[in-house]
Design a protein around this motif. Structure first.
Motif, PDB file in Angstrom:
ATOM      1  N   ARG A 277      26.883 -65.940 -16.175  1.00 56.61           N
ATOM      2  CA  ARG A 277      26.224 -67.076 -16.828  1.00 56.61           C
ATOM      3  C   ARG A 277      26.050 -68.264 -15.886  1.00 56.61           C
ATOM      4  O   ARG A 277      25.089 -69.014 -16.017  1.00 56.61           O
ATOM      5  CB  ARG A 277      27.014 -67.511 -18.047  1.00 56.61           C
ATOM      6  CG  ARG A 277      27.089 -66.406 -19.080  1.00 56.61           C
ATOM      7  CD  ARG A 277      27.575 -66.945 -20.343  1.00 56.61           C
ATOM      8  NE  ARG A 277      26.347 -67.173 -21.126  1.00 56.61           N
ATOM      9  CZ  ARG A 277      26.321 -67.257 -22.418  1.00 56.61           C
ATOM     10  NH1 ARG A 277      27.435 -67.187 -23.088  1.00 56.61           N
ATOM     11  NH2 ARG A 277      25.199 -67.436 -23.058  1.00 56.61           N
ATOM     12  N   GLU A 278      26.992 -68.432 -14.955  1.00 56.55           N
ATOM     13  CA  GLU A 278      26.919 -69.583 -14.046  1.00 56.55           C
ATOM     14  C   GLU A 278      26.086 -69.303 -12.804  1.00 56.55           C
ATOM     15  O   GLU A 278      25.646 -70.225 -12.131  1.00 56.55           O
ATOM     16  CB  GLU A 278      28.329 -70.009 -13.594  1.00 56.55           C
ATOM     17  CG  GLU A 278      29.210 -70.494 -14.718  1.00 56.55           C
ATOM     18  CD  GLU A 278      30.151 -69.406 -15.216  1.00 56.55           C
ATOM     19  OE1 GLU A 278      29.947 -68.230 -14.898  1.00 56.55           O
ATOM     20  OE2 GLU A 278      31.091 -69.752 -15.947  1.00 56.55           O
ATOM     21  N   LEU A 279      25.910 -68.019 -12.480  1.00 57.27           N
ATOM     22  CA  LEU A 279      25.175 -67.644 -11.275  1.00 57.27           C
ATOM     23  C   LEU A 279      23.758 -67.220 -11.649  1.00 57.27           C
ATOM     24  O   LEU A 279      23.509 -66.754 -12.746  1.00 57.27           O
ATOM     25  CB  LEU A 279      25.891 -66.494 -10.550  1.00 57.27           C
ATOM     26  CG  LEU A 279      27.324 -66.772 -10.116  1.00 57.27           C
ATOM     27  CD1 LEU A 279      27.921 -65.523  -9.472  1.00 57.27           C
ATOM     28  CD2 LEU A 279      27.386 -67.940  -9.151  1.00 57.27           C
ATOM     29  N   TYR A 280      22.862 -67.367 -10.719  1.00 59.15           N
ATOM     30  CA  TYR A 280      21.470 -66.970 -10.961  1.00 59.15           C
ATOM     31  C   TYR A 280      21.192 -65.565 -10.435  1.00 59.15           C
ATOM     32  O   TYR A 280      20.065 -65.148 -10.345  1.00 59.15           O
ATOM     33  CB  TYR A 280      20.523 -67.972 -10.292  1.00 59.15           C
ATOM     34  CG  TYR A 280      20.646 -69.343 -10.891  1.00 59.15           C
ATOM     35  CD1 TYR A 280      20.130 -69.619 -12.142  1.00 59.15           C
ATOM     36  CD2 TYR A 280      21.323 -70.342 -10.207  1.00 59.15           C
ATOM     37  CE1 TYR A 280      20.260 -70.878 -12.708  1.00 59.15           C
ATOM     38  CE2 TYR A 280      21.454 -71.614 -10.768  1.00 59.15           C
ATOM     39  CZ  TYR A 280      20.926 -71.868 -12.011  1.00 59.15           C
ATOM     40  OH  TYR A 280      21.065 -73.112 -12.564  1.00 59.15           O
ATOM     41  N   GLY A 281      22.224 -64.848 -10.095  1.00 57.73           N
ATOM     42  CA  GLY A 281      22.085 -63.489  -9.596  1.00 57.73           C
ATOM     43  C   GLY A 281      23.005 -63.271  -8.414  1.00 57.73           C
ATOM     44  O   GLY A 281      23.401 -64.214  -7.734  1.00 57.73           O
TER      45      GLY A 281
ATOM     46  N   GLY B 222      26.185 -61.296  -1.877  1.00 57.27           N
ATOM     47  CA  GLY B 222      25.244 -62.409  -1.883  1.00 57.27           C
ATOM     48  C   GLY B 222      25.149 -63.056  -3.249  1.00 57.27           C
ATOM     49  O   GLY B 222      25.080 -62.366  -4.255  1.00 57.27           O
ATOM     50  N   ILE B 223      25.154 -64.359  -3.273  1.00 60.97           N
ATOM     51  CA  ILE B 223      24.964 -65.126  -4.499  1.00 60.97           C
ATOM     52  C   ILE B 223      23.614 -65.823  -4.377  1.00 60.97           C
ATOM     53  O   ILE B 223      23.372 -66.553  -3.414  1.00 60.97           O
ATOM     54  CB  ILE B 223      26.093 -66.158  -4.695  1.00 60.97           C
ATOM     55  CG1 ILE B 223      27.438 -65.451  -4.840  1.00 60.97           C
ATOM     56  CG2 ILE B 223      25.800 -67.051  -5.895  1.00 60.97           C
ATOM     57  CD1 ILE B 223      28.635 -66.385  -4.857  1.00 60.97           C
ATOM     58  N   SER B 224      22.735 -65.576  -5.334  1.00 57.51           N
ATOM     59  CA  SER B 224      21.407 -66.191  -5.300  1.00 57.51           C
ATOM     60  C   SER B 224      21.526 -67.708  -5.376  1.00 57.51           C
ATOM     61  O   SER B 224      22.358 -68.237  -6.113  1.00 57.51           O
ATOM     62  CB  SER B 224      20.566 -65.695  -6.476  1.00 57.51           C
ATOM     63  OG  SER B 224      20.433 -64.299  -6.418  1.00 57.51           O
ATOM     64  N   HIS B 225      20.705 -68.386  -4.613  1.00 56.99           N
ATOM     65  CA  HIS B 225      20.639 -69.853  -4.623  1.00 56.99           C
ATOM     66  C   HIS B 225      21.994 -70.489  -4.311  1.00 56.99           C
ATOM     67  O   HIS B 225      22.350 -71.523  -4.856  1.00 56.99           O
ATOM     68  CB  HIS B 225      20.116 -70.364  -5.969  1.00 56.99           C
ATOM     69  CG  HIS B 225      18.861 -69.700  -6.413  1.00 56.99           C
ATOM     70  ND1 HIS B 225      17.646 -69.924  -5.802  1.00 56.99           N
ATOM     71  CD2 HIS B 225      18.636 -68.786  -7.386  1.00 56.99           C
ATOM     72  CE1 HIS B 225      16.728 -69.184  -6.392  1.00 56.99           C
ATOM     73  NE2 HIS B 225      17.298 -68.490  -7.349  1.00 56.99           N
ATOM     74  N   VAL B 226      22.758 -69.854  -3.421  1.00 56.79           N
ATOM     75  CA  VAL B 226      24.117 -70.334  -3.138  1.00 56.79           C
ATOM     76  C   VAL B 226      24.131 -71.755  -2.579  1.00 56.79           C
ATOM     77  O   VAL B 226      25.016 -72.532  -2.903  1.00 56.79           O
ATOM     78  CB  VAL B 226      24.891 -69.352  -2.228  1.00 56.79           C
ATOM     79  CG1 VAL B 226      24.387 -69.382  -0.794  1.00 56.79           C
ATOM     80  CG2 VAL B 226      26.377 -69.634  -2.279  1.00 56.79           C
TER      81      VAL B 226
END
Length: 121
Positions: A77-81, A9-13
Motif C-alpha cells: 500500500r505504501e509502495l508504488y511497485g 527495486g522499489i519504484s519511485h524510490v
C-alpha cells in the motif's frame, strides 16, 4: 561453485526517500537482515550478493529472494511497485541457473516474485 545476486527495486524510490524516509529505511534494514540470515550481504542499497558455495547457495538465494519479496509485499500500500530479480554471476555454468529458477517458482501462489532475471551465461 556459483555465486548469485538479488536485486530488489522499489519504484519511485527517490521520491519515496523524500516523502517517507522512515519507511524506506525500515524496509532496507529488513532486507539487510534477511540477506544476512541466508548468508548474503548488501552490496549497495538494492543489490545483495551471496558468495560462491556448493549446492546450498542456490537454495539459500531462492529462499532469501522469497523472503525479500514477502517483505516488500507487506508494504504494497505504501509502495508504488517493487521487483525482485535473481541473477547468477557471469562465468558459471547453466546447471545451477536451472536449479534456482525451479526453486523460485516453488514460492506459494499469490506470493510469487514479480520478476526473475535471466541468468547470464
Amino acid at each position: 561453485m556459483h555465486s548469485y545476486s538479488i536485486y530488489t527495486g522499489i519504484s519511485h524510490v527517490n521520491q519515496l526517500i523524500k516523502l517517507r524516509p522512515a519507511l524506506i529505511g525500515k524496509i532496507r534494514s529488513e532486507l539487510n537482515e534477511i540477506a544476512g540470515r541466508f548468508g548474503g550481504r548488501s552490496l549497495d542499497s538494492e543489490t545483495f550478493i551471496f558468495p560462491p558455495g556448493l549446492g546450498e547457495v542456490a537454495r539459500k538465494t531462492a529462499e532469501a529472494a522469497g523472503a525479500m519479496h514477502a517483505c516488500l509485499r507487506e508494504h504494497d500500500r505504501e509502495l508504488y511497485g517493487s521487483t525482485v530479480f535473481v541473477y547468477k554471476s557471469p562465468g558459471t555454468d547453466g546447471e545451477s541457473c536451472r536449479d534456482i529458477e525451479s526453486l523460485l517458482f516453488l514460492v506459494p501462489e499469490g506470493k510469487r516474485l514479480l520478476g526473475v532475471g535471466r541468468c547470464r551465461r
